[in-house]
Enzyme design. Structure first.
Site, mmCIF file in Angstrom:
data_model
loop_
_atom_site.group_PDB
_atom_site.id
_atom_site.type_symbol
_atom_site.label_atom_id
_atom_site.label_comp_id
_atom_site.label_asym_id
_atom_site.label_seq_id
_atom_site.Cartn_x
_atom_site.Cartn_y
_atom_site.Cartn_z
ATOM 1 N N TYR A 149 3.521 9.535 -8.599
ATOM 2 C CA TYR A 149 2.759 9.388 -7.342
ATOM 3 C C TYR A 149 2.024 10.681 -6.935
ATOM 4 C CZ TYR A 149 2.091 8.475 -2.304
ATOM 5 O OH TYR A 149 1.580 8.326 -1.044
ATOM 6 N N ALA A 193 11.975 5.941 4.947
ATOM 7 C CA ALA A 193 13.209 6.235 5.687
ATOM 8 C C ALA A 193 13.210 5.750 7.151
ATOM 9 C CB ALA A 193 13.514 7.727 5.613
HETATM 10 P P1 NAD Z 1 0.636 0.412 2.307
HETATM 11 O O1 NAD Z 1 1.347 0.129 1.032
HETATM 12 O O2 NAD Z 1 1.139 -0.246 3.535
HETATM 13 O O3 NAD Z 1 -0.920 0.088 2.157
HETATM 14 C C1 NAD Z 1 -1.617 0.249 0.959
HETATM 15 C C2 NAD Z 1 -2.418 -1.012 0.733
HETATM 16 O O4 NAD Z 1 -3.197 -0.851 -0.462
HETATM 17 C C3 NAD Z 1 -1.524 -2.240 0.513
HETATM 18 O O5 NAD Z 1 -1.790 -3.251 1.469
HETATM 19 C C4 NAD Z 1 -1.861 -2.695 -0.887
HETATM 20 O O6 NAD Z 1 -1.857 -4.102 -1.060
HETATM 21 C C5 NAD Z 1 -3.259 -2.114 -1.065
HETATM 22 N N1 NAD Z 1 -3.608 -2.026 -2.485
HETATM 23 C C6 NAD Z 1 -2.817 -1.636 -3.507
HETATM 24 N N2 NAD Z 1 -3.458 -1.760 -4.661
HETATM 25 C C7 NAD Z 1 -4.703 -2.222 -4.374
HETATM 26 C C8 NAD Z 1 -5.817 -2.564 -5.162
HETATM 27 N N3 NAD Z 1 -5.784 -2.445 -6.508
HETATM 28 N N4 NAD Z 1 -6.932 -3.024 -4.559
HETATM 29 C C9 NAD Z 1 -6.964 -3.170 -3.206
HETATM 30 N N5 NAD Z 1 -5.924 -2.871 -2.398
HETATM 31 C C10 NAD Z 1 -4.803 -2.386 -2.980
HETATM 32 O O7 NAD Z 1 0.651 2.005 2.479
HETATM 33 P P2 NAD Z 1 0.265 2.897 3.738
HETATM 34 O O8 NAD Z 1 1.523 3.474 4.265
HETATM 35 O O9 NAD Z 1 -0.641 2.169 4.645
HETATM 36 O O10 NAD Z 1 -0.529 4.076 3.019
HETATM 37 C C11 NAD Z 1 -1.948 4.150 3.014
HETATM 38 C C12 NAD Z 1 -2.377 5.391 2.223
HETATM 39 O O11 NAD Z 1 -1.792 6.546 2.806
HETATM 40 C C13 NAD Z 1 -1.940 5.371 0.757
HETATM 41 O O12 NAD Z 1 -2.919 5.989 -0.026
HETATM 42 C C14 NAD Z 1 -0.715 6.252 0.763
HETATM 43 O O13 NAD Z 1 -0.465 6.846 -0.486
HETATM 44 C C15 NAD Z 1 -1.087 7.270 1.809
HETATM 45 N N6 NAD Z 1 0.101 7.911 2.391
HETATM 46 C C16 NAD Z 1 0.927 7.204 3.194
HETATM 47 C C17 NAD Z 1 2.060 7.816 3.714
HETATM 48 C C18 NAD Z 1 3.014 7.082 4.613
HETATM 49 O O14 NAD Z 1 4.000 7.676 5.042
HETATM 50 N N7 NAD Z 1 2.786 5.822 4.942
HETATM 51 C C19 NAD Z 1 2.342 9.163 3.411
HETATM 52 C C20 NAD Z 1 1.474 9.848 2.565
HETATM 53 C C21 NAD Z 1 0.336 9.221 2.076
#
Ligand code: NAD
Length: 332
Positions: A149, A193
């Site tokens: 990741y 978490a």
């Molecule tokens: P999430 O998993 O709720 O949302 C990500 C969305 O991307 C999902 O709905 C998934 O279906 C969609 N997705 C995955 N593959 C796809 C594809 N091939 N085409 C189209 N859509 C696709 O995650 P989140 O918590 O909303 O995170 C959003 C972003 O923020 C991500 O890039 C994540 O890495 C980053 N991020 C989140 C956190 C956190 O704590 N939530 C921390 C650091 C970084």
């Protein structure tokens, strides 16, 4: 303002769903929301142009970016430690999403492109002690990020930088530190978490089985950012001149045990804790150094963990009860 055509990639997910709501609140109406999940699995569905598409595919990215002036890339195959430690290849495949979206954004002449990076890009050597020194942006190099990741995130950050340098695409990159709030994943294996703690405490309270398992020894330290701060940060960073990746996280440091204390206090229960030392637990300590965001924006995330967790707990409690009611056998 309503003239802007905005693409939100990953709009069916936690942060993407909130971002679409935020853009609507701010008066934008021309919003294209894209996610790979079927619409009935989106966490929030708003009255915008909702499209189901796989953004690993270049043609799908070209269609999604067509006519767009701003792109927010929040699409990613990810989850909490339980998911990312066991699905490294899947996590790295998300590199296709950002790479193809960048190509399509360049070809479409997009004005601004936002990429959601993560604190998982930081060098593991800087995160071995629970008594952590907060991570500064330069601590990502020399590179030794979270396997799978984190490597994908670091590579994608650099793709943003090189598309800016070589093709003149304006890119903005924020390194999110643990975002939490309502309308996120709270069970099923991808939860993080804060949501997992809420679910476990709610389950214990509702079933009367007053115990819970904690992953690791509970002494790991983290900071957690409430979704409203995340949205404000995205808005400010997207509008700013900040060209290099920047931390977007709270610096209210807490141990995992401390997080459980907060949830117990909200729930009004005290549980017997057991510690699973073999479960995925991530690095020992991590916090966000907010010097740079303060310098640039005169702002940093400030919502107290106790306040954000109370709202998150209330939402997960509602979801838990709704599901329990659905699954209960019909009365005869
Ligand atoms: P999430 O998993 O709720 O949302 C990500 C969305 O991307 C999902 O709905 C998934 O279906 C969609 N997705 C995955 N593959 C796809 C594809 N091939 N085409 C189209 N859509 C696709 O995650 P989140 O918590 O909303 O995170 C959003 C972003 O923020 C991500 O890039 C994540 O890495 C980053 N991020 C989140 C956190 C956190 O704590 N939530 C921390 C650091 C970084």
């Amino acid at each position: 303002m309503a003239e802007k055509q905005i693409l939100v990639a990953g709009a069916g997910g936690f942060i993407g769903g909130h971002l679409v709501a935020d853009l609507l609140r701010r008066g934008f109406t021309n919003i294209r929301a894209v996610d790979i999940k079927p619409l009935d699995e989106w966490y929030q569905v708003h009255d915008v142009n909702n499209i189901v598409a796989d953004l690993r595919d270049l043609a799908a990215c070209h269609t999604a970016c067509d006519g767009a002036t701003e792109v927010y890339n929040l699409a990613c195959d990810m989850g909490g430690m339980g998911f990312i430690e066991n699905n490294r290849a899947l996590c790295m495949i998300s590199v296709l999403i950002n790479t193809h979206l960048l190509i399509a954004a360049r070809d479409a002449g997009v004005d601004r492109y936002f990429y959601a990076s993560s604190a998982c890009v930081y060098n593991a050597d800087k995160q071995v002690n629970a008594d952590v020194v907060a991570l500064k942006e330069e601590d990502a190099y020399p590179a030794m990020p979270e396997d799978g990741y984190g490597w994908e995130k670091l590579f994608s950050e650099r793709m943003c930088r090189h598309f800016r340098e070589d093709f003149g695409l304006t890119t903005r990159v924020a390194r999110f530190h643990n975002v939490y709030g309502p309308h996120g994943t709270w069970d099923g294996g991808r939860e993080k978490a804060p949501a997992a703690m809420c679910r476990k405490v709610i389950h214990a309270k509702e079933t009367g089985d007053l115990q819970m398992e904690i992953w690791g020894d509970g002494k790991q330290t983290r900071s957690f950012m409430y979704i409203d701060d995340c949205l404000e940060g995205i808005r400010k960073i997207m509008a700013s001149d900040i060209e290099e990746p920047i931390n977007l996280g709270s610096n209210e440091l807490v141990t995992i045990n401390g997080l459980v204390d907060i949830v117990e206090d909200i729930a009004g229960v005290e549980l017997q804790r057991s510690y699973n030392l073999d479960a995925p637990k991530g690095v020992n300590g991590r916090n966000s150094d907010n010097t740079k965001i303060q310098e640039y924006l005169g702002w940093e995330p400030g919502i107290r963990l106790r306040d954000g967790m109370a709202k998150t707990y209330a939402w997960i409690h509602g979801e838990y009860l709704a599901r329990a009611e659905q699954e209960a056998p019909a009365a005869v």
